[in-house]
Design a protein around this motif. Structure first.
Motif, PDB file in Angstrom:
ATOM      1  N   TYR A  62      40.752  32.107  38.120  1.00  0.00           N
ATOM      2  CA  TYR A  62      41.034  32.552  39.487  1.00  0.00           C
ATOM      3  C   TYR A  62      42.538  32.775  39.673  1.00  0.00           C
ATOM      4  O   TYR A  62      43.354  32.037  39.132  1.00  0.00           O
ATOM      5  CB  TYR A  62      40.551  31.514  40.498  1.00  0.00           C
ATOM      6  CG  TYR A  62      39.046  31.380  40.538  1.00  0.00           C
ATOM      7  CD1 TYR A  62      38.271  32.232  41.322  1.00  0.00           C
ATOM      8  CD2 TYR A  62      38.397  30.405  39.781  1.00  0.00           C
ATOM      9  CE1 TYR A  62      36.884  32.110  41.359  1.00  0.00           C
ATOM     10  CE2 TYR A  62      37.012  30.278  39.808  1.00  0.00           C
ATOM     11  CZ  TYR A  62      36.267  31.128  40.595  1.00  0.00           C
ATOM     12  OH  TYR A  62      34.909  31.010  40.621  1.00  0.00           O
ATOM     13  N   GLY A  63      42.866  33.772  40.464  1.00  0.00           N
ATOM     14  CA  GLY A  63      44.266  34.016  40.786  1.00  0.00           C
ATOM     15  C   GLY A  63      44.522  35.489  41.056  1.00  0.00           C
ATOM     16  O   GLY A  63      43.804  36.359  40.551  1.00  0.00           O
ATOM     17  N   VAL A  64      45.556  35.763  41.875  1.00  0.00           N
ATOM     18  CA  VAL A  64      45.912  37.147  42.209  1.00  0.00           C
ATOM     19  C   VAL A  64      47.338  37.473  41.805  1.00  0.00           C
ATOM     20  O   VAL A  64      47.807  38.584  41.998  1.00  0.00           O
ATOM     21  CB  VAL A  64      45.739  37.397  43.731  1.00  0.00           C
ATOM     22  CG1 VAL A  64      44.286  37.308  44.133  1.00  0.00           C
ATOM     23  CG2 VAL A  64      46.597  36.422  44.559  1.00  0.00           C
ATOM     24  N   SER A  65      48.046  36.503  41.228  1.00  0.00           N
ATOM     25  CA  SER A  65      49.447  36.722  40.843  1.00  0.00           C
ATOM     26  C   SER A  65      49.512  37.690  39.659  1.00  0.00           C
ATOM     27  O   SER A  65      48.555  37.795  38.876  1.00  0.00           O
ATOM     28  CB  SER A  65      50.093  35.390  40.444  1.00  0.00           C
ATOM     29  OG  SER A  65      49.430  34.826  39.329  1.00  0.00           O
ATOM     30  N   PRO A  66      50.635  38.396  39.496  1.00  0.00           N
ATOM     31  CA  PRO A  66      50.796  39.321  38.355  1.00  0.00           C
ATOM     32  C   PRO A  66      50.619  38.610  37.014  1.00  0.00           C
ATOM     33  O   PRO A  66      50.059  39.184  36.083  1.00  0.00           O
ATOM     34  CB  PRO A  66      52.228  39.838  38.522  1.00  0.00           C
ATOM     35  CG  PRO A  66      52.561  39.627  39.961  1.00  0.00           C
ATOM     36  CD  PRO A  66      51.807  38.416  40.398  1.00  0.00           C
ATOM     37  N   GLN A  67      51.097  37.356  36.933  1.00  0.00           N
ATOM     38  CA  GLN A  67      50.991  36.612  35.667  1.00  0.00           C
ATOM     39  C   GLN A  67      49.527  36.399  35.275  1.00  0.00           C
ATOM     40  O   GLN A  67      49.153  36.558  34.108  1.00  0.00           O
ATOM     41  CB  GLN A  67      51.684  35.250  35.787  1.00  0.00           C
ATOM     42  CG  GLN A  67      53.180  35.334  35.994  1.00  0.00           C
ATOM     43  CD  GLN A  67      53.561  35.329  37.471  1.00  0.00           C
ATOM     44  OE1 GLN A  67      52.801  35.798  38.318  1.00  0.00           O
ATOM     45  NE2 GLN A  67      54.745  34.816  37.768  1.00  0.00           N
ATOM     46  N   ILE A  68      48.698  36.045  36.268  1.00  0.00           N
ATOM     47  CA  ILE A  68      47.279  35.794  35.978  1.00  0.00           C
ATOM     48  C   ILE A  68      46.539  37.100  35.726  1.00  0.00           C
ATOM     49  O   ILE A  68      45.636  37.165  34.889  1.00  0.00           O
ATOM     50  CB  ILE A  68      46.627  34.970  37.113  1.00  0.00           C
ATOM     51  CG1 ILE A  68      47.047  33.512  36.982  1.00  0.00           C
ATOM     52  CG2 ILE A  68      45.113  35.068  37.083  1.00  0.00           C
ATOM     53  CD1 ILE A  68      46.637  32.821  35.686  1.00  0.00           C
ATOM     54  N   HIS A  69      46.934  38.165  36.411  1.00  0.00           N
ATOM     55  CA  HIS A  69      46.332  39.476  36.139  1.00  0.00           C
ATOM     56  C   HIS A  69      46.558  39.869  34.683  1.00  0.00           C
ATOM     57  O   HIS A  69      45.652  40.371  34.009  1.00  0.00           O
ATOM     58  CB  HIS A  69      46.937  40.550  37.064  1.00  0.00           C
ATOM     59  CG  HIS A  69      46.152  40.750  38.327  1.00  0.00           C
ATOM     60  ND1 HIS A  69      44.824  41.151  38.329  1.00  0.00           N
ATOM     61  CD2 HIS A  69      46.498  40.595  39.628  1.00  0.00           C
ATOM     62  CE1 HIS A  69      44.392  41.243  39.571  1.00  0.00           C
ATOM     63  NE2 HIS A  69      45.391  40.897  40.390  1.00  0.00           N
ATOM     64  N   TYR A  70      47.773  39.614  34.198  1.00  0.00           N
ATOM     65  CA  TYR A  70      48.097  39.962  32.808  1.00  0.00           C
ATOM     66  C   TYR A  70      47.257  39.119  31.842  1.00  0.00           C
ATOM     67  O   TYR A  70      46.719  39.629  30.855  1.00  0.00           O
ATOM     68  CB  TYR A  70      49.588  39.736  32.539  1.00  0.00           C
ATOM     69  CG  TYR A  70      49.962  39.973  31.094  1.00  0.00           C
ATOM     70  CD1 TYR A  70      49.983  41.266  30.557  1.00  0.00           C
ATOM     71  CD2 TYR A  70      50.255  38.899  30.240  1.00  0.00           C
ATOM     72  CE1 TYR A  70      50.297  41.486  29.228  1.00  0.00           C
ATOM     73  CE2 TYR A  70      50.558  39.106  28.911  1.00  0.00           C
ATOM     74  CZ  TYR A  70      50.578  40.401  28.411  1.00  0.00           C
ATOM     75  OH  TYR A  70      50.876  40.610  27.081  1.00  0.00           O
TER      76      TYR A  70
END
Length: 458
Positions: free
Chosen positions: A144-152
């Protein structure tokens, strides 16, 4: 491993005949002539199936059957009886027997019955394994997550999952979700319907870790009364997850390298090479590159593992995800504790976002659980948050090593040393060996300075 069969019959000729026939069929056999011996044998030896005569010299066969099922419900029991008694057959089936066969019987008939029984046991195990795996897939493989780091991270995992055997190294601080990433790689790959076997290399002594990973043959050491498959063999067709691989000793590192390169290994005490098809995912919170330079980790294994590297970001670098994860944990704990907490007060939200989260997502989960146990309101307020989060109210910002421990220009050199020492100790969770290396001082000097500044692990 060969299926093991226990023959229980007071007729020595019958025992010997059945034992010889079954050994030629590739089974491991034990044979005893009484009920007491049968019960003692199953407690000492792993047993898959029992051929049980109904008439024994010491205990009635039906009573032995009941005691076997009390000890292990999964042992397949086939009743052998010289009496074509329908009532006996019905009673034995009610007590948990798989089937029964009348004496005298054809050996081929018995062989088919044994094969069917072992196949049934194997299917039961497979259904249970798939059920457990499906539950884990649903619960523990979504990041889970919406931050750019987690998207990557999600995009990278999606690409890795499309490969079949590529080894993966997952790096990140404690509590960042390295095991979650390993789950996601496995359950989104073509291996998802095969086993995912896991082991924490730092939690098991080296002597046990080898046998857990590679298995062992009967007689390999004093207590090895039966052979045992290791996790590598059990993971055949699927994935092996080696958590905290940085703590593995060099000898085992070399054996893991061999598995990675040739997909073969030998059990402890074995002489035969076993071929497997397994993807290896390793995880660590250590700097393996630095360990390679210091000679603490094999260079060849390091480069063989890091074909694909997933860096799990610390929670402090993904501020956008803090409240999102917090709300997920609130929903989870509402179900667990039968509560109806709806979120945070504005003051509590501010503290949650400002805090540095040195323990990452694991710490966040624990903080939420604690707050929900204590809270008797619809929202979590600062009162129910731990002391270290509430300290943020007194600090100008939350972006330093620990709340309220920042160095300022007008401080004395001694005060700066005290704060730096405190920050290093807290960051390393008060591991004095690591802290003394980072600070470049001996442990004795470190202890003296801790005493001088009255520092405490709180």
């Amino acid at each position: 491993m060969k299926p093991s069969i226990l023959i229980v019959d007071d007729d020595e000729v019958m025992r010997q005949t059945l034992s010889d026939v079954l050994k030629r069929r590739g089974y491991e056999t034990f044979s005893v002539g009484s009920g007491h011996e049968a019960l003692a044998t199953i407690k000492k030896n792993e047993t898959d199936l029992i051929l049980l005569d109904m008439r024994l010299p010491d205990i009635d066969g039906l009573e032995v059957l009941k005691k076997i099922k009390e000890f292990d419900t999964e042992i397949i029991v086939i009743i052998m009886t010289a009496y074509s008694d329908v009532q006996t057959a019905v009673s034995s089936m009610k007590s948990g027997a798989y089937d029964y066969i009348n004496k005298p019987f054809e050996l081929e008939e018995l062989k088919l019955l044994i094969e069917k029984g072992l196949e049934t046991k194997s299917l039961i195990h497979e259904v249970r394994r798939l059920h457990r795996q499906q539950n884990e897939k649903n619960l523990n493989s979504h990041i889970y997550g919406v931050s750019p780091q987690i998207h990557y991270v999600k995009e990278l995992i999606s690409m890795i999952s499309k490969t079949y055997k590529t080894s993966v190294l997952i790096q990140g601080e404690s509590g960042t979700g390295k095991e979650l990433a390993a789950n996601a790689i496995h359950y989104h790959s073509k291996r998802s319907d095969q086993p995912l076997m896991k082991i924490n290399c730092s939690a098991i002594p080296d002597s046990l870790l080898e046998s857990e990973l590679f298995g062992y043959e009967r007689g390999a050491f004093t207590d090895a009364k039966n052979g045992k498959k290791g996790l590598i063999e059990l993971a055949d067709g699927g994935t092996l997850f080696l958590d905290e691989i940085g703590d593995m000793n060099p000898f085992l590192q070399s054996k893991i390298l061999r598995v990675l390169e040739g997909q073969t290994f030998m059990r402890v005490g074995g002489e035969k090479e076993i071929k497997v098809d397994v993807r290896i995912i390793a995880a660590t919170n250590k700097d393996l590159e630095a360990m390679v330079r210091e000679g603490l980790f094999r260079k060849d294994l390091y480069y063989r593992l890091k074909v694909m590297v997933v860096e799990m970001p610390p929670l402090r670098d993904r501020v956008e995800d803090i409240l999102l994860l917090s709300n997920l944990f609130i929903e989870e704990n509402n179900r667990e504790y039968n509560k109806n907490i709806k979120g945070f007060s504005e003051e509590a939200k501010k503290l949650m976002i400002q805090y540095n989260w040195p323990g990452n997502v694991r710490e966040l989960r624990n903080v939420i659980e604690r707050a929900m146990i204590l809270s008797d309101q619809e929202v979590i307020i600062p009162k129910y948050l731990p002391f270290e989060l509430k300290q943020m109210e007194k600090c100008p910002n939350g972006h330093f090593e620990h709340p309220c421990l920042s160095i300022k220009d007008d401080m004395s050199l001694e005060k700066m040393e005290e704060i730096h020492l405190s920050n290093v100790l807290r960051k390393l969770e008060w591991n004095k060996s690591k802290a003394s290396k980072v600070l470049g001082v001996s442990r004795a000097t470190l202890r003296a300075k801790i005493k001088k500044y009255h520092l405490e692990n709180n």
